[in-house]
Design a protein around this motif. Structure first.
Motif, mmCIF file in Angstrom:
data_model
loop_
_atom_site.group_PDB
_atom_site.id
_atom_site.type_symbol
_atom_site.label_atom_id
_atom_site.label_comp_id
_atom_site.label_asym_id
_atom_site.label_seq_id
_atom_site.Cartn_x
_atom_site.Cartn_y
_atom_site.Cartn_z
ATOM 1 N N GLU A 31 0.824 -1.208 0.000
ATOM 2 C CA GLU A 31 0.000 0.000 0.000
ATOM 3 C C GLU A 31 0.857 1.257 0.000
ATOM 4 O O GLU A 31 0.550 2.234 -0.691
ATOM 5 C CB GLU A 31 -0.935 0.000 1.216
ATOM 6 C CG GLU A 31 -2.032 -1.047 1.112
ATOM 7 C CD GLU A 31 -3.108 -0.851 2.166
ATOM 8 O OE1 GLU A 31 -3.022 0.132 2.939
ATOM 9 O OE2 GLU A 31 -4.031 -1.683 2.213
ATOM 10 N N LEU A 35 0.770 4.234 -2.775
ATOM 11 C CA LEU A 35 0.498 5.626 -2.412
ATOM 12 C C LEU A 35 1.670 6.533 -2.789
ATOM 13 O O LEU A 35 1.464 7.657 -3.264
ATOM 14 C CB LEU A 35 0.212 5.724 -0.917
ATOM 15 C CG LEU A 35 -1.097 5.049 -0.468
ATOM 16 C CD1 LEU A 35 -1.219 5.105 1.051
ATOM 17 C CD2 LEU A 35 -2.303 5.706 -1.112
ATOM 18 N N ARG A 69 -8.087 -2.021 -3.345
ATOM 19 C CA ARG A 69 -7.898 -1.177 -2.164
ATOM 20 C C ARG A 69 -8.606 0.167 -2.262
ATOM 21 O O ARG A 69 -9.061 0.703 -1.253
ATOM 22 C CB ARG A 69 -6.396 -0.963 -1.935
ATOM 23 C CG ARG A 69 -5.692 -2.234 -1.468
ATOM 24 C CD ARG A 69 -4.196 -2.165 -1.681
ATOM 25 N NE ARG A 69 -3.527 -3.312 -1.078
ATOM 26 C CZ ARG A 69 -3.479 -4.508 -1.643
ATOM 27 N NH1 ARG A 69 -4.049 -4.712 -2.828
ATOM 28 N NH2 ARG A 69 -2.872 -5.518 -1.033
ATOM 29 N N TRP A 70 -8.666 0.741 -3.459
ATOM 30 C CA TRP A 70 -9.323 2.028 -3.669
ATOM 31 C C TRP A 70 -10.250 1.914 -4.878
ATOM 32 O O TRP A 70 -9.802 1.510 -5.966
ATOM 33 C CB TRP A 70 -8.280 3.120 -3.899
ATOM 34 C CG TRP A 70 -7.395 3.323 -2.708
ATOM 35 C CD1 TRP A 70 -7.671 4.042 -1.581
ATOM 36 C CD2 TRP A 70 -6.083 2.769 -2.496
ATOM 37 N NE1 TRP A 70 -6.630 3.984 -0.703
ATOM 38 C CE2 TRP A 70 -5.628 3.214 -1.231
ATOM 39 C CE3 TRP A 70 -5.247 1.958 -3.266
ATOM 40 C CZ2 TRP A 70 -4.391 2.861 -0.720
ATOM 41 C CZ3 TRP A 70 -4.007 1.600 -2.758
ATOM 42 C CH2 TRP A 70 -3.588 2.044 -1.499
ATOM 43 N N ALA A 75 -10.385 8.432 -4.789
ATOM 44 C CA ALA A 75 -10.135 7.854 -3.465
ATOM 45 C C ALA A 75 -8.647 7.567 -3.271
ATOM 46 O O ALA A 75 -8.092 7.797 -2.198
ATOM 47 C CB ALA A 75 -10.956 6.573 -3.302
ATOM 48 N N LEU A 76 -7.998 7.077 -4.314
ATOM 49 C CA LEU A 76 -6.563 6.793 -4.239
ATOM 50 C C LEU A 76 -5.771 8.070 -3.996
ATOM 51 O O LEU A 76 -4.874 8.110 -3.140
ATOM 52 C CB LEU A 76 -6.098 6.126 -5.529
ATOM 53 C CG LEU A 76 -4.575 5.976 -5.697
ATOM 54 C CD1 LEU A 76 -4.008 5.068 -4.612
ATOM 55 C CD2 LEU A 76 -4.242 5.441 -7.089
ATOM 56 N N ALA A 79 -6.210 9.446 -0.478
ATOM 57 C CA ALA A 79 -5.462 8.605 0.468
ATOM 58 C C ALA A 79 -3.971 8.876 0.372
ATOM 59 O O ALA A 79 -3.267 8.908 1.390
ATOM 60 C CB ALA A 79 -5.749 7.133 0.187
ATOM 61 N N LEU A 82 -3.247 12.232 2.148
ATOM 62 C CA LEU A 82 -3.377 12.123 3.599
ATOM 63 C C LEU A 82 -2.223 11.329 4.213
ATOM 64 O O LEU A 82 -1.788 11.613 5.327
ATOM 65 C CB LEU A 82 -4.711 11.467 3.961
ATOM 66 C CG LEU A 82 -5.960 12.297 3.653
ATOM 67 C CD1 LEU A 82 -7.222 11.487 3.929
ATOM 68 C CD2 LEU A 82 -5.975 13.590 4.448
ATOM 69 N N ARG A 83 -1.728 10.330 3.469
ATOM 70 C CA ARG A 83 -0.627 9.523 3.980
ATOM 71 C C ARG A 83 0.639 10.364 4.164
ATOM 72 O O ARG A 83 1.481 10.045 5.008
ATOM 73 C CB ARG A 83 -0.356 8.360 3.025
ATOM 74 C CG ARG A 83 0.801 7.448 3.419
ATOM 75 C CD ARG A 83 0.548 6.731 4.719
ATOM 76 N NE ARG A 83 -0.488 5.731 4.599
ATOM 77 C CZ ARG A 83 -0.278 4.456 4.311
ATOM 78 N NH1 ARG A 83 0.955 4.022 4.119
ATOM 79 N NH2 ARG A 83 -1.291 3.624 4.242
ATOM 80 N N GLN A 141 -11.774 15.198 5.866
ATOM 81 C CA GLN A 141 -10.638 14.309 6.127
ATOM 82 C C GLN A 141 -9.389 15.103 6.488
ATOM 83 O O GLN A 141 -8.630 14.726 7.383
ATOM 84 C CB GLN A 141 -10.373 13.422 4.910
ATOM 85 C CG GLN A 141 -11.417 12.346 4.696
ATOM 86 C CD GLN A 141 -11.178 11.584 3.415
ATOM 87 O OE1 GLN A 141 -11.329 12.112 2.315
ATOM 88 N NE2 GLN A 141 -10.795 10.336 3.544
#
Length: 213
Positions: A31, A35, A69-70, A75-76, A79, A82-83, A141
């Protein structure tokens, strides 16, 4: 010769499979690789031109692995952004003085907003502008991800007696960040000058948090 060539081909294919098995990533490592690849793609081509195929190629995985996963590229990308944000409360400035901590934390946010990550975020918000629900979800978020360090800082200040417990709310804690974001929205993409950060902290943030009991 033909037989040798065929045998060599089988050997090379077997070696390739062995290498793939040896370097196969799973779980969190996979993951993170995806990302990281998404962030690099966002930086190079932007959200509109980003494709799952491009991310998969950069991450050395398959598109199906990403979709498990996404569900979509939006959405990917959210994420991925945010990561990249700091989430460790122990990394929050702790000088023993609320003003110094506030300025240090606001400087950190300013540096991030003027960096590649800030550019990625602005691109995401711009590309989502025709989808108010997605913009709202992203802002929610981001708020959840950014409030932690400010609440940690205020909790330490409360323990020292610098502020009252009424200041320990997400809305109050992030006032300085909200004002900084407003500066970017009104005045463009250059880093906000230090003098403005001092004004935000001294003229608005500290009077607010210290005035709540």
């Amino acid at each position: 010769m033909e037989g040798n060539s065929e045998a060599g081909g089988h050997t090379a294919a077997a070696a390739g499979r062995e290498t793939a098995r040896a370097t196969r990533r799973r779980g969190a490592a996979l993951e993170q690789a995806i990302l990281d690849a998404a962030v690099e793609e966002l930086a190079e081509v932007g959200y509109q031109n980003l494709t799952m195929d491009g991310v998969a190629a950069r991450a050395a995985t398959s598109k199906n692995v990403i979709y498990r996963r996404w569900p979509n590229r939006a959405a990917l990308c959210v994420a991925a952004y945010l990561r990249m944000l700091p989430t460790d409360p122990e990394d929050t400035p702790d000088t023993g003085d609320l003003r110094s901590d506030s300025l240090a934390l606001l400087h950190r946010v300013n540096n991030r907003m003027s960096s590649r990550l800030g550019k990625i975020l602005r691109a995401l918000l711009a590309d989502f502008e025709d989808d108010p629900e997605r913009v709202s979800a992203l802002r929610e978020q981001l708020g959840g991800a950014s409030v932690g360090p400010w609440l940690t800082m205020l909790a330490r200040a409360a323990a020292r007696g610098e502020v009252g417990s009424a200041a320990l709310t997400p809305r109050v804690a992030t006032v300085a960040v909200d004002l900084l974001r407003n500066e970017y929205a009104l005045n463009g993409l250059a880093p906000v000058p230090d003098s403005t950060l001092v004004e935000i902290v001294d003229q608005v943030y500290l009077p607010l948090v210290r005035g709540l009991s």
